[in-house]
Design an enzyme around this catalytic site. Structure first.
Site, PDB file in Angstrom:
ATOM      1  N   TYR A  96     -12.132   7.708 -14.050  1.00  0.00           N
ATOM      2  CA  TYR A  96     -12.328   6.452 -13.190  1.00  0.00           C
ATOM      3  C   TYR A  96     -12.656   5.491 -14.230  1.00  0.00           C
ATOM      4  O   TYR A  96     -12.438   4.332 -14.120  1.00  0.00           O
ATOM      5  CB  TYR A  96     -13.190   6.700 -12.148  1.00  0.00           C
ATOM      6  CG  TYR A  96     -13.702   5.528 -11.138  1.00  0.00           C
ATOM      7  CD1 TYR A  96     -12.614   5.159 -10.249  1.00  0.00           C
ATOM      8  CD2 TYR A  96     -14.462   4.773 -11.282  1.00  0.00           C
ATOM      9  CE1 TYR A  96     -12.710   4.011  -9.595  1.00  0.00           C
ATOM     10  CE2 TYR A  96     -14.708   3.659 -10.189  1.00  0.00           C
ATOM     11  CZ  TYR A  96     -13.872   3.268  -9.553  1.00  0.00           C
ATOM     12  OH  TYR A  96     -13.749   2.255  -8.652  1.00  0.00           O
ATOM     13  N   THR A 108     -16.603   1.228   2.252  1.00  0.00           N
ATOM     14  CA  THR A 108     -15.304   1.334   2.671  1.00  0.00           C
ATOM     15  C   THR A 108     -15.150   3.069   2.536  1.00  0.00           C
ATOM     16  O   THR A 108     -16.156   3.961   2.153  1.00  0.00           O
ATOM     17  CB  THR A 108     -14.270   0.836   1.612  1.00  0.00           C
ATOM     18  OG1 THR A 108     -14.300   1.774   0.355  1.00  0.00           O
ATOM     19  CG2 THR A 108     -14.662  -0.493   1.056  1.00  0.00           C
ATOM     20  N   ASP A 165       0.778  -1.044  -0.199  1.00  0.00           N
ATOM     21  CA  ASP A 165       0.044  -0.060  -0.092  1.00  0.00           C
ATOM     22  C   ASP A 165       0.862   1.327  -0.098  1.00  0.00           C
ATOM     23  O   ASP A 165       2.194   1.220   0.420  1.00  0.00           O
ATOM     24  CB  ASP A 165      -0.898  -0.124   1.110  1.00  0.00           C
ATOM     25  CG  ASP A 165      -2.090   0.897   1.057  1.00  0.00           C
ATOM     26  OD1 ASP A 165      -3.221   0.108   0.921  1.00  0.00           O
ATOM     27  OD2 ASP A 165      -1.978   2.180   0.903  1.00  0.00           O
ATOM     28  N   ASP A 178       4.089   3.303  -3.971  1.00  0.00           N
ATOM     29  CA  ASP A 178       3.050   3.670  -4.910  1.00  0.00           C
ATOM     30  C   ASP A 178       2.817   2.595  -5.909  1.00  0.00           C
ATOM     31  O   ASP A 178       3.839   2.216  -6.734  1.00  0.00           O
ATOM     32  CB  ASP A 178       3.355   5.051  -5.605  1.00  0.00           C
ATOM     33  CG  ASP A 178       2.336   5.748  -6.235  1.00  0.00           C
ATOM     34  OD1 ASP A 178       1.350   5.076  -6.856  1.00  0.00           O
ATOM     35  OD2 ASP A 178       2.062   6.960  -6.453  1.00  0.00           O
ATOM     36  N   VAL A 179       1.648   2.205  -6.294  1.00  0.00           N
ATOM     37  CA  VAL A 179       1.577   1.197  -7.048  1.00  0.00           C
ATOM     38  C   VAL A 179       1.663   1.453  -8.655  1.00  0.00           C
ATOM     39  O   VAL A 179       1.543   0.739  -9.653  1.00  0.00           O
ATOM     40  CB  VAL A 179      -0.055   0.825  -7.049  1.00  0.00           C
ATOM     41  CG1 VAL A 179      -1.034   1.488  -7.636  1.00  0.00           C
ATOM     42  CG2 VAL A 179       0.008  -0.972  -7.326  1.00  0.00           C
ATOM     43  N   ASN A 222      -5.621  -4.737  -6.463  1.00  0.00           N
ATOM     44  CA  ASN A 222      -6.968  -4.035  -5.923  1.00  0.00           C
ATOM     45  C   ASN A 222      -6.577  -2.461  -5.704  1.00  0.00           C
ATOM     46  O   ASN A 222      -7.652  -1.726  -5.746  1.00  0.00           O
ATOM     47  CB  ASN A 222      -7.081  -4.690  -4.579  1.00  0.00           C
ATOM     48  CG  ASN A 222      -7.859  -3.930  -3.782  1.00  0.00           C
ATOM     49  OD1 ASN A 222      -9.111  -3.937  -3.729  1.00  0.00           O
ATOM     50  ND2 ASN A 222      -7.288  -3.069  -2.588  1.00  0.00           N
ATOM     51  N   LYS A 268     -11.121   1.776 -15.176  1.00  0.00           N
ATOM     52  CA  LYS A 268     -11.689   0.482 -14.809  1.00  0.00           C
ATOM     53  C   LYS A 268     -11.938  -0.237 -16.011  1.00  0.00           C
ATOM     54  O   LYS A 268     -11.968  -1.583 -16.248  1.00  0.00           O
ATOM     55  CB  LYS A 268     -12.780   0.608 -14.035  1.00  0.00           C
ATOM     56  CG  LYS A 268     -12.510   1.323 -12.656  1.00  0.00           C
ATOM     57  CD  LYS A 268     -11.560   0.313 -11.938  1.00  0.00           C
ATOM     58  CE  LYS A 268     -11.530   0.735 -10.401  1.00  0.00           C
ATOM     59  NZ  LYS A 268     -10.575  -0.157  -9.541  1.00  0.00           N
TER      60      LYS A 268
END
Ligand SMILES: NC(=O)c1ccc[n+]([C@@H]2O[C@H](COP(=O)([O-])OP(=O)(O)OC[C@H]3O[C@@H](n4cnc5c(N)ncnc54)[C@H](O)[C@@H]3O)[C@@H](O)[C@H]2O)c1
Length: 248
Positions: free
Chosen positions: A152, A187, A41, A60-61, A87, A156
């Site tokens: 977004y 969440t 994460d 950082d992904v 994820n 996705k």
């Protein structure tokens, strides 16, 4: 012989965005089913998960060095990599006229590029080992459109197509790739995006035929299934975990 195909004993998993929410629930469930887990994460709070069978990494992904470090950690600490749960993600709700190029690029960098670089690094190791399972957390926004989500939804949608390509490239190599498409899940994903984000998400309950929003653990269950041998003939699938939203 272990005949429980849901069991993940002896498997090694990387879970990105594992500090909270769907990622944290998934890391916990995979561990419960027997997998060793590398939890990554950008938030240092991911280090709270470190312990027996769980190694952590802060990064950082969107940065390919994070992906390399996560796979290396899986190999060095646990001897390989069998499962990737891609994820980590961010959201953005802005009308297109207010969405800047920097907004668009930053969402694509985390959600799409991040998915790609982590999948690529995992794929290299899985290919050498003769197989593996990649599960990405996409969204119902991969397949249906909502106002204010150009960046977004684009990110996705990209994850859905990356998943299908990986399934085709991975099939002959024993690598399966699938994506879950959550509906609205309880969440902190809206934190910093809108005020009272959790209340806003709860307000979407009635939009799901089931009459409520989802819990992170419910998404984790489907991810764990797709990561397991119980899903041995499932690949290239976009699996809605959305309380019926996309059936409407
Ligand atoms: N909550 C929902 O309603 C919902 C619906 C559909 C899809 N999703 C997707 O589920 C995934 C998890 O979201 P969540 O709801 O658990 O949200 P969350 O915000 O609670 O968790 C996301 C985690 O990812 C981490 N993260 C974000 N950007 C990162 C980066 N650049 N590098 C490394 N880590 C990063 C965060 O620190 C956080 O721990 C995301 O991909 C999200 O798009 C969520």
């Amino acid at each position: 012989m272990n005949t429980n195909t849901w069991d993940l004993g002896g498997r090694v998993a990387v879970v990105t965005g594992a500090a909270r929410g769907i990622g944290a629930a998934t890391a916990a469930l995979l561990r419960e089913r027997g997998a060793s887990v590398v939890a990554t994460d950008r938030s240092e709070s991911v280090d709270d998960l470190a312990g027996d069978g769980v190694a952590t990494l802060v990064g950082d992904v969107a940065d390919e060095d994070t992906a390399r470090a996560a796979t290396k950690l899986a190999v060095d600490r646990f001897g390989g990599l069998d499962i990737l749960v891609n994820n980590a993600g961010r959201t953005l709700n802005k009308p297109i006229t207010e969405t800047t190029v920097a907004d668009f690029d930053s969402i694509l960098a985390v959600n799409a590029r991040g998915n790609f670089v982590q999948a690529r690094e995992a794929f290299r190791i899985m290919e050498a080992r003769g197989g593996g399972a990649i599960v990405s957390v996409a969204s119902i926004s991969s397949v249906v459109a909502f106002a204010t989500q150009t960046a977004y939804a684009a990110s996705k949608g990209a994850i859905a197509q990356i998943t299908r390509v990986l399934a085709i490239e991975g099939g002959p190599k024993g690598i399966r790739a699938n994506a879950v498409l959550p509906g609205v899940v309880d969440t902190d994903v809206m934190e910093g995006v809108v005020e009272n984000g959790r209340e806003m998400l709860a307000g979407f309950g009635d939009a799901h035929p089931i009459g409520r929003i989802g819990r992170p653990e419910e998404i984790a269950e489907t991810i764990a299934f797709l990561a397991s041998d119980a899903a041995s003939f499932v690949t290239g699938a976009l699996v809605a975990v959305d309380g019926g939203w996309t059936a409407q």
